[in-house]
Design an enzyme around this catalytic site. Sequence first.
Site, short mmCIF file in Angstrom:
data_model
loop_
_atom_site.label_atom_id
_atom_site.label_comp_id
_atom_site.label_asym_id
_atom_site.label_seq_id
_atom_site.Cartn_x
_atom_site.Cartn_y
_atom_site.Cartn_z
N GLN A 185 5.56 9.25 84.72
CA GLN A 185 4.24 8.61 84.78
C GLN A 185 3.49 8.93 86.07
OE1 GLN A 185 3.94 4.61 83.39
NE2 GLN A 185 5.60 4.81 81.95
N THR A 186 3.79 10.08 86.66
CA THR A 186 3.12 10.51 87.88
C THR A 186 2.84 12.00 87.81
OG1 THR A 186 4.26 8.80 89.19
CG2 THR A 186 3.28 10.63 90.40
N CYS A 225 -1.39 23.45 76.29
CA CYS A 225 -1.59 22.49 75.20
C CYS A 225 -1.96 21.13 75.79
CB CYS A 225 -0.32 22.40 74.36
SG CYS A 225 -0.54 21.62 72.76
N TYR A 274 15.41 10.68 78.60
CA TYR A 274 14.65 11.79 79.18
C TYR A 274 15.30 12.33 80.46
CZ TYR A 274 11.31 14.45 81.78
OH TYR A 274 10.74 15.46 82.52
N ASP A 303 9.15 14.43 76.75
CA ASP A 303 8.20 13.63 77.52
C ASP A 303 6.85 13.70 76.83
OD1 ASP A 303 7.26 16.16 78.10
OD2 ASP A 303 7.25 15.89 80.27
N CYS A 331 -6.00 27.15 73.25
CA CYS A 331 -5.28 27.77 72.12
C CYS A 331 -5.34 29.29 72.14
CB CYS A 331 -5.84 27.24 70.80
SG CYS A 331 -5.65 25.45 70.60
N GLU A 366 12.60 14.44 88.71
CA GLU A 366 12.35 13.86 87.39
C GLU A 366 12.03 12.37 87.50
OE1 GLU A 366 11.80 15.51 84.87
OE2 GLU A 366 12.61 17.46 85.43
N GLY A 417 4.08 4.02 93.46
CA GLY A 417 4.04 3.10 92.33
C GLY A 417 5.32 3.09 91.51
#
Length: 361
Positions: free
Chosen positions: A46-47, A196, A124, A142, A203, A41, A85
């Site tokens: 952001q990865t 999604c 989160y 998230d 859909c 996690e 990063g």
Amino acid sequence: MIKTSKEIHRFQKNLMKWYGQNQRKLPWRDSDDPYYIWLSEVMLQQTQVKTALPYYFKFLSAFPTINDLASSDLGKVLKMWEGLGYYARARNFHKAAGIVVEKYGCTVPDNFEDFIQLPGVGDYIGSAVQSLAYGHPFAVVDGNVKRVLARLFCFSNPVNKASSHKIFKKQAQKLLDQADPGTFNQAVMELGAMVCTPKKAKCLTCPVSEFCKSLSSNQVENYPKRIKTKKVPTHHISVGIVKNNGKLLITRRKLDGLLGGLWEFPGGKVKKDESPEDACKREIKEETNLYVEIEGHLTRIDHAYTHFKIKMDVFYCSCKPGSIRLNGPIDYRWIHLSEVDQFAFPKANNKFIPLIEKNPV
């Protein structure tokens, strides 16, 4: 729409069935070890999964237990993280591991209140680890979850506005399968990642399309809402490869802040109306007390961070006699080029390091 408890139950059933048949096989999903889940996690913040996977295996190979991580030098941890990063994630994870070992006897806390007090653990990660590892009923929120909820309910609240989080969290908690929160959380995130999606949502194959308000009103492409962000600025940076007796000078950044704890070739921002060459000499003098002369230009590097971009001019420099007094950096080394792999560098530095050997001055 999803209003009644009966509709919520059908939503959960459809989603969980789809997830059971379509989930991606990911290594952390085969484990109930809270350390492994926690690591995944942290890395996935952001990865993308495909980027994080090789780092996940490499990191666990170096630090197979939380005690191994806690007892290791931060420099080694950052080296294992090099290139991924957002290095504050690694620093916080390392610090939190130390607390877990000392305070909790190597056992990751199994309650939200204690766990969220650890460095780098926000809502989160707290919800994810507590639900996935321990089965506690905390909904995760998230980017993928926000997108799913925004389309399901036509939420006009911008997903990138901090105050919107509590609205998405409240709705996610209402939908949560209390009996199996970990699997349900993964199912919602997987739906956002695989079906999604941000563009061209699938859909027709969505297992919960019957509940989607944006689909029934033909507005899927209008959600989620976002606040337009400002154009990111570009900073001009000048860096020097300072040579002395066959060795090169590297300095270490402060442990906090952007790229904290990483090593780099010294330099800094070019001032207005200042040449890159003059900026290089000035920055090195300010940071290390050394006077240098420019011998040649190696390359220009373009690199993007989250909130700004840089263009970096890299120069070869000769060093005049003098003693180093640091102002800003917390450490320095004179190294042979062959030793460069022993240190963790920012990605921008790693872009030009291979050129040093190929383009000697």
